[in-house]
Design an enzyme around this catalytic site. Structure first.
Site, short mmCIF file in Angstrom:
data_model
loop_
_atom_site.label_atom_id
_atom_site.label_comp_id
_atom_site.label_asym_id
_atom_site.label_seq_id
_atom_site.Cartn_x
_atom_site.Cartn_y
_atom_site.Cartn_z
CB CYS A 1 11.19 7.29 12.88
SG CYS A 1 12.01 8.85 13.26
CG HIS B 1 15.62 6.29 15.41
ND1 HIS B 1 16.69 6.76 14.67
CD2 HIS B 1 14.55 7.08 15.08
CE1 HIS B 1 16.28 7.78 13.94
NE2 HIS B 1 15.00 7.99 14.16
#
Length: 355
Positions: A152, A246
């Site tokens: 990710c 993120h």
């Protein structure tokens, strides 16, 4: 599409499996035909087996489905398999589905660095689908194949680096510090006493994944293999008390000198168009890279769902005293960073006639 394609989801009760189900609820090309999970869940109806953590309700079309063991015999009629399996079981299971001639799109780490397996971020390097021809030769398959999406945090990084590489040539050095959301650890994930009011400066294996995967993703396809990009990446990864999204602080040095100006860099970000967009894929964002003009953006709570979570956001583009320039990026870790990448990869594969 006049006829939808039936798909199976492995690891359907986990965080990534739930995101697959949520994203596919109204998908015009794919529909969920079969679901699989561990022996603890097999035999139960999905709504009984899952601890549902999405912000939407379990789709009616899936709620009463029986959860199967993750074995190919239970997925007859599925052309595509999406794997949200944990890496502890993903490796052999995904190979079993490949052997049974399914098109497998994996979110697990197990096969990412296999030289025969394309590691594809859909808004970055779909040309690496060309590797499937060689993969089929080596595995003696006529229909089946295995494709992985990236870690990710790597996904966000390379989505920002790709436009720069295309426009200005090779990048020589990248340093990245991540502030990663707790949803990336799955459920129940990080204990509350570890993360509330705190930063955990260690995520097992995460730095190694970022440093290895980026060069393969940004590499070039040559005849029957991928040539890695000549790129050195140094990553420092941290878990923070954010649910989704993120955030990454990125420092970049170009191989070419003099380096491009900030105005040139910003223009390249704003004008980047991916192959997924050109192919008119359903999940492709309107803009792959959204440039934030405000000095304090992007922020995960405010911006993670822009472009429905399928693009990256870049802000704070500025000169660096050590490298050429630096910026902050944000990626939705369970959409573009996980299930959304796999779904968009499958859309691209259909457009390319591979499914």
């Amino acid at each position: 599409m006049s006829e939808q394609i039936g798909v199976g989801i492995l690891g359907a009760t986990g965080t990534v499996g739930q995101r697959f189900i949520q994203l596919l609820e109204t998908h015009p090309l794919f529909y969920v035909k079969a679901i699989g999970a561990s022996s603890r869940s097999a035999g139960k109806e999905y709504h009984e087996a899952v601890n549902w953590k999405m912000t939407t309700l379990i789709p009616d079309s899936v709620a009463k489905m029986i959860v199967h063991p993750c074995e190919p015999e239970y997925f007859e009629g599925c052309k595509v398999i999406f794997s949200g399996l944990d890496s502890s079981v993903a490796g052999e299971t995904e190979l079993a589905f490949l052997e049974a001639e399914f098109a497998v799109f994996s979110n697990a780490k197990n096969h990412r660095m296999n030289p025969l397996v394309p590691l594809i971020v859909p808004i970055v390097n779909p040309e690496h689908f060309d590797l499937i021809k060689q993969q089929r030769v080596e595995f003696k398959k006529s229909k089946g194949f295995l494709v992985t999406n990236a870690n990710c945090s790597t996904t966000g990084l390379v989505s920002a680096l790709k436009p720069l590489q295309d426009a200005f040539g090779p990048l020589s050095k990248v340093v990245v510090t991540t502030m990663q959301a707790i949803s990336g650890a799955g459920y129940p994930g990080v204990p509350s006493l570890d993360i509330l009011g705190n930063v955990v400066p260690y995520i097992s294996g995460e730095e190694e994944k970022m440093e290895e995967e980026a060069a393969k993703i940004l590499g070039t396809f040559s005849t029957n293999h991928i040539v890695d990009a000549p790129l050195a990446v140094s990553a420092s990864c941290n878990r923070v008390a954010v649910i989704d999204g993120h955030t990454e602080s990125v420092f970049v040095e170009f191989a070419r000198k003099p380096a491009p100006s900030l105005e040139e860099i910003t223009k390249v970000f704003e004008n980047y168009v991916s192959e997924a967009q050109k192919l008119n894929c359903y999940s492709a964002p309107n803009k792959c890279v959204v440039v934030c003009k405000q000095p304090d953006r992007p922020q995960p709570r405010l911006d993670a769902l822009l472009e429905d979570g399928h693009g990256v956001l870049v802000g704070g583009i500025r000169k660096c005293n050590i490298f050429d320039f630096k910026f902050t990026l944000l990626v939705h870790n369970t959409i573009l960073g996980a299930a959304g990448s796999a779904i968009m990869n499958a859309e691209i594969a259909v457009k390319k006639g591979l499914v």
